[in-house]
Design an enzyme around this catalytic site. Structure first.
Site, PDB file in Angstrom:
ATOM      1  N   GLY A  25      -1.696  -3.975  -9.314  1.00  0.00           N
ATOM      2  CA  GLY A  25      -1.811  -5.389  -9.563  1.00  0.00           C
ATOM      3  C   GLY A  25      -3.248  -5.542  -9.238  1.00  0.00           C
ATOM      4  CB  ILE A 287      -4.035 -10.365  -3.861  1.00  0.00           C
ATOM      5  CG1 ILE A 287      -2.565 -10.052  -4.117  1.00  0.00           C
ATOM      6  CG2 ILE A 287      -4.944 -10.216  -4.959  1.00  0.00           C
ATOM      7  CD1 ILE A 287      -2.103 -11.795  -4.492  1.00  0.00           C
ATOM      8  CG  ASP A 288       0.364  -7.885  -1.665  1.00  0.00           C
ATOM      9  OD1 ASP A 288       0.133  -9.026  -2.283  1.00  0.00           O
ATOM     10  OD2 ASP A 288       1.295  -7.128  -2.200  1.00  0.00           O
ATOM     11  N   GLY A 331       3.084 -11.211  -1.134  1.00  0.00           N
ATOM     12  CA  GLY A 331       3.194 -10.497   0.000  1.00  0.00           C
ATOM     13  C   GLY A 331       4.614  -9.559   0.256  1.00  0.00           C
ATOM     14  NE  ARG A 415      10.404 -33.643  -3.869  1.00  0.00           N
ATOM     15  CZ  ARG A 415       9.750 -34.767  -4.473  1.00  0.00           C
ATOM     16  NH1 ARG A 415       9.099 -34.520  -5.742  1.00  0.00           N
ATOM     17  NH2 ARG A 415      10.388 -35.815  -4.218  1.00  0.00           N
ATOM     18  N   GLY A 700     -33.605 -20.677   8.596  1.00  0.00           N
ATOM     19  CA  GLY A 700     -34.575 -20.408   9.594  1.00  0.00           C
ATOM     20  C   GLY A 700     -35.398 -19.137   9.570  1.00  0.00           C
ATOM     21  NE  ARG A 784     -38.061 -24.615 -16.204  1.00  0.00           N
ATOM     22  CZ  ARG A 784     -38.720 -24.337 -17.109  1.00  0.00           C
ATOM     23  NH1 ARG A 784     -39.478 -23.490 -16.954  1.00  0.00           N
ATOM     24  NH2 ARG A 784     -38.896 -24.766 -18.401  1.00  0.00           N
ATOM     25  CG  HIS A 790     -29.397 -30.012   4.559  1.00  0.00           C
ATOM     26  ND1 HIS A 790     -30.836 -30.174   4.268  1.00  0.00           N
ATOM     27  CD2 HIS A 790     -29.500 -30.148   5.791  1.00  0.00           C
ATOM     28  CE1 HIS A 790     -31.474 -30.297   5.562  1.00  0.00           C
ATOM     29  NE2 HIS A 790     -30.723 -30.287   6.569  1.00  0.00           N
TER      30      HIS A 790
HETATM   31  P1  ATP Z   1      -0.606  -3.811  -5.886  1.00  0.00           P
HETATM   32  O1  ATP Z   1      -0.556  -3.650  -4.258  1.00  0.00           O
HETATM   33  O2  ATP Z   1      -1.111  -4.763  -6.471  1.00  0.00           O
HETATM   34  O3  ATP Z   1       1.058  -3.799  -5.976  1.00  0.00           O
HETATM   35  P2  ATP Z   1      -0.314  -1.078  -6.276  1.00  0.00           P
HETATM   36  O4  ATP Z   1      -1.391  -0.044  -6.557  1.00  0.00           O
HETATM   37  O5  ATP Z   1       0.505  -0.815  -5.145  1.00  0.00           O
HETATM   38  O6  ATP Z   1      -0.931  -2.294  -6.421  1.00  0.00           O
HETATM   39  P3  ATP Z   1       2.026  -0.102  -7.722  1.00  0.00           P
HETATM   40  O7  ATP Z   1       2.663  -0.585  -9.073  1.00  0.00           O
HETATM   41  O8  ATP Z   1       2.654   0.240  -6.419  1.00  0.00           O
HETATM   42  O9  ATP Z   1       0.782  -1.041  -7.497  1.00  0.00           O
HETATM   43  O10 ATP Z   1       1.195   1.213  -8.191  1.00  0.00           O
HETATM   44  C1  ATP Z   1       0.398   1.432  -9.625  1.00  0.00           C
HETATM   45  C2  ATP Z   1       0.523   2.684 -10.046  1.00  0.00           C
HETATM   46  O11 ATP Z   1       0.222   3.663  -9.386  1.00  0.00           O
HETATM   47  C3  ATP Z   1       1.993   3.042 -10.692  1.00  0.00           C
HETATM   48  O12 ATP Z   1       2.314   2.275 -11.761  1.00  0.00           O
HETATM   49  C4  ATP Z   1       1.921   4.516 -10.934  1.00  0.00           C
HETATM   50  O13 ATP Z   1       1.301   4.945 -11.694  1.00  0.00           O
HETATM   51  C5  ATP Z   1       1.051   4.970  -9.634  1.00  0.00           C
HETATM   52  N1  ATP Z   1       1.867   5.051  -8.545  1.00  0.00           N
HETATM   53  C6  ATP Z   1       2.392   4.279  -7.405  1.00  0.00           C
HETATM   54  N2  ATP Z   1       3.187   5.039  -6.721  1.00  0.00           N
HETATM   55  C7  ATP Z   1       3.177   6.238  -7.173  1.00  0.00           C
HETATM   56  C8  ATP Z   1       3.578   7.574  -6.404  1.00  0.00           C
HETATM   57  N3  ATP Z   1       4.533   7.749  -5.419  1.00  0.00           N
HETATM   58  N4  ATP Z   1       3.203   8.796  -7.108  1.00  0.00           N
HETATM   59  C9  ATP Z   1       2.522   8.518  -8.046  1.00  0.00           C
HETATM   60  N5  ATP Z   1       2.123   7.790  -8.790  1.00  0.00           N
HETATM   61  C10 ATP Z   1       2.088   6.466  -8.128  1.00  0.00           C
END
Ligand code: ATP
Length: 896
Positions: A25, A287-288, A331, A415, A700, A784, A790
């Protein structure tokens, strides 16, 4: 400061190739990490590569073009005879491999390196270390930083190559049929200017993906083959725990992969020999914030910014209609975002995976807490649910269900808001520019220092220290958290989180959720005063809120002293209610009122006022004056028994000039205000193509904001009071700027920033420097000035300042409670003014390296330069050099 590090330009017989990819991600700050890796690699004399689309790009390699435009005379980088790079890209400047080697070229200028270093065959037998001969800032930039257009291609979104006739975006592919070939170049050599302007860009400009094939051995075999084909020795991977698990797999399998490749005849014996060891390093971009053994991941703070902005906005509408909102945040396995957002926004209840509500009837507990809040007068109810929230039987807790409870049982108009992908990013916060830059630099250094005997590392951060942790360990530890949750061993899961996480849960429970179950008996209750001293700073109110809530939780009486020491003399003192401080997390400035007057304005009257109000302990929130106040009070204890009470100074000042502590409240808010303003100024400077802005900032006698701000916005030069300004450094700086502009392509010059801390020099003022630049820039650049003044105090405090405020205030209150020892004989004698107390009871709470400590006033004094109103040593001294290195200056001594 740590040891002095002088970077050596790499002197390998074959120039090292460092590649970087982003995977999983996306997160804000990944671009800053890529920028830092690329620039540090080039600065250290290596070739820099980016790998597009994460592991997917590495598995696919370049399907339609040569691996690299650099011709090889060593045979390992066989250039493809069919298509050459110039056809694939419209380079705006022709170049030679030499052009990219800024570091090596500059080193030659200093005359300390034999001719023809790096990938010239003639140096094959000379393994002479190449050093900058002069550690001072003397080596001018001589090699052309390249701008071959790829950067802007990426920045403008999908490259032309990735869009088919219908305008649809595809992952670049080989032959897609119909005589149409999409160019599949995933592994691309990049130059210095290709990563220009990347600090302020969200997401990842080099692309990311989830790559199922990399999970297979076959996929990893292809990836290994591509690394060797391109001669890449060093790989930096920026991604989440999954991506780093993948990196760890590649590392573990490497020996067998290369053996297999050799067996199949895919690589030569020389290639096998040259690539026996894979240098791989992980940067945690997620981000997590779910990676173990590092406090923070790249992008987590920016995501927290987005969440807090959203919840702050929801708060006003919720209040208007007296509604309840259930807000789902990201998360899956880690509740960090939900927890921090809960603390930062003053939510009423949170659900996170690793700390589920008690086994039975969490619904009853939640309703009890929310009812209590409503009875106290709250008009809004905010419940935050982490995506992966679970109850103690591992049953997911979903926002819709929480809504049903709130509507059904409490009759609240409820909501649900799912924040979704808005959390992923946008403009990176200051922290997510600084952290990835420091970590990217560390990653390259770690790669270049690696030997076959060193493990692969993950770059982390522990409080304020950039760390390197064996990747294997970090991956295993991260997995243990998930395993512990699955085994319903939540205490174990929590034990793997850092101490901040646990502190935050306590702080949240104290401030928001739990009913007052921890109240002390009447005779143990204290009257605790809270006062603000000095200039306002983001987080002062949040800290006060936490202190007040602590008092209500324990049965103490929180007394606000309004308008500083003068207010105390006017008896401007009153009790703060639970509800009164409810919205204070989000308020900037000082709700109590603050000024620079010190207690020695009339120490006798101050003591008598404290006695009159029967103050048992005191929390002083403020900057240097806060420290000075507690110091003066402690010194006067022997004259005035009423001053024999425990006191804590909680540092809060935007200039971060309080001695001993790495951070003060407000300094992060201020950096973010600077980043927003400087980004806008830079944009204006860029639009006029050749303008340098000299930006004047507060601080400062402390250069903290200037230096960290410069790093965060990519300023070329920074002037600080610590280092001052003199004529010879100005001459060098003007030359540097001239050279930098002379290297720009015609008509494509960049707007550039120089940051000057207000007290850097009384002679070379911002105006003088601007005029000098204007005069000297001639046809190359114009100048410039802008003064941020502040505005740097910031409006709404940043999430980091709010959460830090909550944690430090809670720990400070625990300290006061402990030292007041309510109920003890000593306590009662002290109340009667009969007993002195020890020096340790007048303290400052300080963040020092990886610890939070309570420092006595004499300790602090030993670290103080009273005349200049700052500490004698500061951790950011080396950051100035680093900023200049990232700006393209060579021969800089970096003290880190
Ligand atoms: P996020 O925290 O945002 O989800 P992430 O790196 O944990 O990021 P994943 O989708 O878990 O995201 O992993 C990204 C890529 O890393 C996967 O698509 C895969 O190519 C590789 N990957 C993840 N786990 C493994 C694993 N156990 N062995 C080999 N490659 C892996």
């Amino acid at each position: 400061p740590g040891p002095r590090i002088k970077w050596d330009v790499q002197s390998q017989k074959r120039q090292k190739k460092v590649a970087v990819l982003t995977s999983g991600g996306d997160s804000a700050g990944m671009n800053a990490a890529v920028r830092a890796v690329v620039r540090q690699a080039i600065a250290r004399g290596c070739q820099a590569y980016i790998i597009r689309e994460g592991w997917e790009g590495l598995v696919r390699g370049n399907t339609a073009a040569v691996p690299t435009p650099a011709p090889s005379r060593r045979g390992s980088e066989a250039p493809s005879p069919s298509i050459n790079a110039m056809q694939t890209f419209s380079f705006t400047q022709s170049f030679t491999p030499e052009d990219l080697k800024l570091g090596a070229a500059a080193a030659r200028v200093t005359g300390d390196v034999s001719e023809g270093s790096s990938d010239d065959d003639s140096t094959d037998d000379e393994d002479v270390p190449v050093r900058f001969s002069d550690p001072m800032r003397v080596a001018p930039l001589t090699a052309a930083p390249l701008s071959f257009g790829y950067g802007s291609l990426l920045r403008d979104g999908a490259g032309e190559a990735d869009i088919d006739e219908d305008g649809a975006f595809h992952m670049p592919e080989e032959n897609v049929g119909g005589g149409k070939t999409l160019r599949g170049r995933y592994i691309v050599r990049v130059g210095w200017d290709d990563v220009r302007g990347w600090l302020g860009e969200g997401g990842t400009l080099i692309g990311s993906s989830r790559c199922p094939s990399f999970r297979t051995r076959e996929g990893r075999l292809k990836a290994a083959h591509n690394l060797i084909r391109f001669g890449i020795d060093c790989l930096a991977v920026c991604g989440g725990d999954g991506s780093l698990t993948g990196a760890d797999m590649l590392r573990a399998e490497w020996p067998s992969l290369i053996k297999e490749l050799k067996g199949k005849g895919d690589i030569t014996a020389e290639e096998l020999e040259a690539h026996r060891h894979l240098n791989i390093v992980g940067l945690v971009g997620s981000i997590d914030n779910d990676m173990a053994m590092t406090d923070l991941t790249i992008g987590a703070i920016t995501a927290l910014h987005r969440i807090c902005e959203a919840i702050d906005s929801i708060g006003s509408t919720a209040s208007s209609h007296s509604r309840a909102f259930v807000i789902e945040v990201m998360g899956r396995h880690c509740g960090w975002l939900a927890l921090m957002a809960g603390v930062a926004t003053g939510a009423d209840f949170i659900f996170i995976p690793e700390h589920p509500p008690p086994k039975q009837n969490w619904e009853d507990e939640m309703c009890g807490v929310l009812k209590k809040h409503r009875r106290l007068g709250k008009r809004k109810t905010i419940v935050i649910v982490a995506e992966g929230a679970l109850d103690s039987d591992l049953k997911p807790i979903k926002p819709e269900y929480v809504k049903e409870i709130l509507s059904g049982r409490l009759g609240l108009d409820t909501r649900v808001t799912t924040l979704g992908h808005t959390q992923r990013g946008g403009v990176p916060a200051a922290f997510d520019r600084i952290l990835p830059t420091l970590q990217g630099v560390k990653a390259v250094d770690t790669l270049l220092e690696a030997t076959p005997n060193t493990p692969s590392y993950m770059i982390g951060i522990s409080e304020n220290k950039i760390t390197k942790i064996p990747l294997l360990e970090a991956v295993a530890q991260t997995k243990k958290v998930a395993d512990a949750i699955e085994a319903m061993d939540f205490d174990l899961a929590m034990s793997y989180r850092d101490s901040e996480f646990t502190d935050m849960i306590t702080a949240f429970n104290i401030s928001s959720s739990l009913p007052a179950s921890e109240r002390l008996p009447d005779d143990m209750r204290l009257r605790i005063a809270i006062i603000h001293v000095g200039a306002p700073a983001g987080g002062m109110n949040a800290a006060t809120r936490q202190a007040v809530r602590f008092c209500h939780e324990r049965g103490h009486v929180p007394l606000a002293i309004y308008n500083g020491w003068e207010g105390l003399l006017d008896d401007n003192v009153s009790e703060l209610s639970w509800l009164r401080v409810d919205n204070w997390t989000t308020r900037g400035g000082s709700e109590l009122g603050t000024n620079r007057t010190l207690p020695d304005v009339d120490m006798g009257q101050v003591a008598s006022a404290l006695q009159r109000h029967q103050i048992d302990a005191m929390l002083v929130i403020g900057g240097f004056e806060g420290y000075n106040s507690v110091r003066l009070l402690e010194k006067s204890r022997h004259n005035y028994p009423a001053l024999c009470i425990p006191m804590v100074h909680l540092p809060a000042t935007i200039s971060n000039n309080v001695p001993m502590t790495d951070f003060s409240l407000g300094s992060d808010t201020s950096l973010n205000a600077l980043v927003v303003a400087a980004d806008a100024i830079k944009q204006s400077a860029a639009a006029s193509r050749n303008r340098v802005f000299v930006v004047d900032v507060q601080g400062g006698m402390s250069g903290y904001i200037a230096v960290l701000g410069a790093l965060a916005v990519g300023a070329l030069l920074v002037y600080t009071p610590e280092q001052g300004i003199n004529l010879s450094c100005l001459v060098e700086d003007v030359e540097f700027l001239k050279e930098r502009y002379a290297l720009d392509e015609k008509g494509k010059s960049e707007g550039r920033l120089v940051i000057r801390s207000e007290k850097s020099s009384s002679v070379y003022t911002t105006e003088v420097i601007t005029n000098i630049l204007k005069e000297e820039g001639a046809d190359l650049f114009d100048a410039r000035s802008a003064s941020l003044g502040h505005t740097l105090q910031g409006g709404v405090p940043s999430p980091l300042d709010r959460t830090r405020a909550a944690r430090l205030a809670m720990l400070s209150m625990q300290f006061l409670e402990k030292h007041a020892q309510p109920g003890s004989q000593a306590f009662h004698r002290r109340r009667a003014g009969e007993e002195m107390i020890g020096h340790e009871t007048a303290a400052m709470i300080a963040i020092r390296g990886s610890k939070i400590v309570f420092a006595s006033m004499s300790d602090v004094q030993n670290h103080t330069d009273m005349k200049r109103r700052r500490g004698t040593d500061v951790w950011w001294a080396g950051v100035k050099g680093l900023t200049e290195v990232m700006g393209g200056r060579t021969g800089v001594l970096v003290d880190m």
